[in-house]
Design an enzyme around this catalytic site. Structure first.
Site, short mmCIF file in Angstrom:
data_model
loop_
_atom_site.label_atom_id
_atom_site.label_comp_id
_atom_site.label_asym_id
_atom_site.label_seq_id
_atom_site.Cartn_x
_atom_site.Cartn_y
_atom_site.Cartn_z
N ASP A 1 -11.20 15.38 17.33
CA ASP A 1 -11.81 16.20 16.43
C ASP A 1 -12.53 15.18 15.48
O ASP A 1 -13.45 15.80 14.88
CB ASP A 1 -11.18 17.19 15.46
CG ASP A 1 -10.65 18.31 16.37
OD1 ASP A 1 -9.34 18.51 16.17
OD2 ASP A 1 -11.48 18.87 17.23
N HIS B 1 -1.78 13.37 14.80
CA HIS B 1 -1.49 14.35 16.22
C HIS B 1 0.02 14.37 16.18
O HIS B 1 0.77 13.35 16.18
CB HIS B 1 -2.14 13.56 17.15
CG HIS B 1 -2.41 14.72 18.60
ND1 HIS B 1 -1.38 14.95 19.18
CD2 HIS B 1 -3.52 15.24 18.57
CE1 HIS B 1 -1.70 15.69 20.10
NE2 HIS B 1 -3.17 16.00 19.75
C1 SDX Z 1 -6.06 19.17 17.64
O1 SDX Z 1 -1.53 19.46 19.88
C2 SDX Z 1 -2.75 19.23 20.24
O2 SDX Z 1 -2.95 18.73 21.56
C3 SDX Z 1 -3.94 19.49 19.65
C4 SDX Z 1 -5.29 19.03 20.09
C5 SDX Z 1 -5.94 19.55 21.32
O3 SDX Z 1 -6.46 19.08 22.19
O4 SDX Z 1 -5.46 20.88 21.68
O5 SDX Z 1 -5.12 17.68 20.51
C6 SDX Z 1 -6.47 19.25 19.17
O6 SDX Z 1 -5.51 20.24 17.14
C7 SDX Z 1 -6.27 17.80 16.91
C8 SDX Z 1 -5.65 17.78 15.80
C9 SDX Z 1 -6.80 18.38 14.71
N1 SDX Z 1 -6.21 18.50 13.17
C10 SDX Z 1 -6.36 17.90 12.42
O7 SDX Z 1 -7.21 17.03 12.52
C11 SDX Z 1 -5.92 18.23 10.87
C12 SDX Z 1 -5.38 16.97 10.32
N2 SDX Z 1 -4.06 16.49 10.98
C13 SDX Z 1 -2.77 17.05 10.64
O8 SDX Z 1 -2.74 18.14 10.01
C14 SDX Z 1 -1.60 16.63 11.54
O9 SDX Z 1 -1.81 15.41 11.79
C15 SDX Z 1 -1.47 17.70 12.59
C16 SDX Z 1 -1.15 18.93 12.37
C17 SDX Z 1 -2.36 17.26 13.60
C18 SDX Z 1 0.07 16.91 13.23
O10 SDX Z 1 0.83 16.97 12.32
P1 SDX Z 1 2.35 16.99 12.43
O11 SDX Z 1 2.71 16.28 13.78
O12 SDX Z 1 2.71 18.48 12.50
O13 SDX Z 1 2.94 16.13 11.33
P2 SDX Z 1 2.96 16.49 9.98
O14 SDX Z 1 1.81 17.62 9.51
O15 SDX Z 1 4.35 16.84 9.81
O16 SDX Z 1 2.86 15.06 9.19
C19 SDX Z 1 3.83 14.07 9.02
C20 SDX Z 1 3.43 13.30 8.24
C21 SDX Z 1 3.34 13.93 6.82
O17 SDX Z 1 3.59 12.98 5.81
P3 SDX Z 1 5.10 13.35 4.76
O18 SDX Z 1 5.06 14.86 4.37
O19 SDX Z 1 6.10 13.01 5.93
O20 SDX Z 1 4.93 12.28 3.74
O21 SDX Z 1 2.20 12.68 8.15
C22 SDX Z 1 1.22 13.14 7.32
C23 SDX Z 1 1.67 14.32 6.61
O22 SDX Z 1 1.28 14.37 5.47
N3 SDX Z 1 -0.03 13.32 7.99
C24 SDX Z 1 -1.23 13.06 7.51
C25 SDX Z 1 -2.18 13.47 8.38
N4 SDX Z 1 -1.50 13.94 9.45
C26 SDX Z 1 -0.28 13.87 9.25
N5 SDX Z 1 -1.66 12.56 6.39
C27 SDX Z 1 -2.88 12.51 5.98
N6 SDX Z 1 -3.69 12.99 6.83
C28 SDX Z 1 -3.53 13.54 8.12
N7 SDX Z 1 -4.41 14.03 8.88
#
Ligand code: SDX
Length: 375
Positions: A315, A261
């Site tokens: 989720d 998140h």
């Molecule tokens: C919702 O914003 C809100 O409030 C949203 C929400 C709401 O109520 O409106 O809470 C609802 O959207 C919840 C999120 C649902 N999405 C997912 O479950 C999809 C999977 N999650 C990721 O895509 C991610 O965690 C995000 C997009 C939710 C947040 O990511 P960020 O803050 O943009 O961070 P990032 O993508 O830049 O990741 C930082 C690091 C990365 O590693 P490096 O490239 O630095 O090595 O963390 C890793 C990412 O690869 N990472 C994950 C991961 N989430 C982040 N690695 C594996 N699995 C994951 N789920």
């Protein structure tokens, strides 16, 4: 102004001053208008929470009954909109249908007078009242079934289940869905709420602003994750295979849906609430092997990524609840949307209190002053 640094995704950059909800991402706290989500989900109804989000205080008994009656009155879809939904391709994703239907609701509703608070308020109430009916209507259309009109006397959750199945809904299902709607109703400046505020800032109506927000919510990185969590659990054979499954994902640098998140760096408090809801539902209706897979996956992912603040988000467990209620996987995100429209409308009204058109800058990285090639 000095040349500001680019912040990808505007991460952590305040886009507005807001009083609607508050998150402490380190402590895992979520409050709506100062009330903890745990208290609201255990003691309120979605209608009470929608009022709280829109107007800042919990409703009195008279305010609540008048609000419920108003939502009941506004819920009926004009025939032209039912026909529009019946003309949609059955192969469309329900979120595509919902985005179009909300724009359609604006087409068939009285024009919103943006200079009149009562007109904007009525339009917001119509969006909150109608969205569940729009979702259920398309579900039936794509299954080749007739439209089921809403019943004014039913609650939002009960009406959705009635419009979906055409049968009196079960009390356990109604209470479970009502609780899930509360948990999904609002969440500060997430991508889709920001989209809503951007559209609202151009002096648009709530239908267009919420339709834009639904487009943003559809994405798999945002609201679309709940649908993908169930699909990803279905690809894992057994609890013993979870670790190898995760290792393969990680090796391919693929994200695990339902984890991580932008704000929470601990377990999303809503994930805790939805997990409790799921276990209560399983005690009544029987458990599912996918829950055991989910618990093992949570154990594996948090062991590997917990130190980087990656934990289950809202989720991760919601789909297990909806699947147990017999809902189609690709309707999970529309359910997220029909809850979140209360938050979108609260932000719409707040944006208009002191509106300033959103128009961010950029750091130009292209070429300048180029001459056209001589022909
Ligand atoms: C919702 O914003 C809100 O409030 C949203 C929400 C709401 O109520 O409106 O809470 C609802 O959207 C919840 C999120 C649902 N999405 C997912 O479950 C999809 C999977 N999650 C990721 O895509 C991610 O965690 C995000 C997009 C939710 C947040 O990511 P960020 O803050 O943009 O961070 P990032 O993508 O830049 O990741 C930082 C690091 C990365 O590693 P490096 O490239 O630095 O090595 O963390 C890793 C990412 O690869 N990472 C994950 C991961 N989430 C982040 N690695 C594996 N699995 C994951 N789920």
């Amino acid at each position: 102004m000095s040349n500001p640094e680019l912040v990808p995704g505007l991460a952590g950059i305040p886009a507005a001053e807001s009083s609607i909800s508050f998150i402490d991402g380190q402590a895992g706290v979520l409050e709506y208008r100062g009330y903890k989500i745990e208290d609201l989900s255990a003691n309120s109804t979605y209608e009470e929470v929608a009022w709280l989000l829109l107007y800042g205080e919990l409703p009195t008994a008279d305010e609540l009954s008048a609000f419920e009656a108003d939502l009941g009155r506004l819920r009926e879809l004009p025939e032209a909109l039912v026909k529009m939904i019946q003309a949609m391709p059955a192969t469309a994703h329900p979120m595509q249908a919902l985005q179009a239907s909300l724009a359609g609701l604006g087409m068939v509703s009285p024009k919103t007078n943006l200079r009149d608070a009562a007109s904007k308020d009525e339009a917001c109430r119509r969006v909150i009242a109608c969205t569940p009916v729009l979702v259920a209507a398309f579900e039936r259309v794509r299954a080749g079934k007739d439209y089921v009109a809403p019943k004014a006397e039913l609650s939002t959750a009960a009406n959705f289940l009635w419009c979906l199945d055409g049968e009196s809904p079960d009390d356990v299902a109604v209470r479970t869905l009502d609780c899930a709607l509360i948990l999904h109703a609002e969440h500060t400046m997430n991508a889709s709420t920001f989209a809503c505020r951007v559209v609202a800032s151009t002096e648009n109506d709530p239908y267009t602003s919420c339709s834009g927000a639904v487009g943003a919510l559809f994405g798999p990185l945002h609201g679309g994750a709940n649908e993908r969590v169930l699909k990803q659990l279905a690809t894992i054979g057994s609890v013993d295979e979870v670790e190898a499954w995760y290792d393969a994902k990680s090796a391919n640098k693929q994200k695990v849906m339902g984890f991580g998140h932008r704000v929470y760096k601990t377990k999303d408090p809503r994930a805790n609430n939805l997990q409790t809801l799921a276990t209560e539902l399983f005690q009544t209706l029987g458990s599912t092997p996918k829950y055991d897979l989910a618990l093992k996956l949570e154990e594996v992912v948090t062991a590997r990524l917990g130190d980087r603040g990656i934990y289950p988000n809202v989720d991760f467990f919601s789909g297990l609840v909806y699947e147990k209620l017999g809902l189609d996987t690709d309707v999970f995100t529309p359910i997220f949307a029909m809850a979140r429209v209360a938050g979108y409308c609260a932000h719409y009204l707040e944006q208009h209190l002191d509106n300033k058109l959103f128009r961010p800058g950029q750091i130009y990285a292209g070429q300048r002053d180029r001459a056209l090639p001589r022909s």
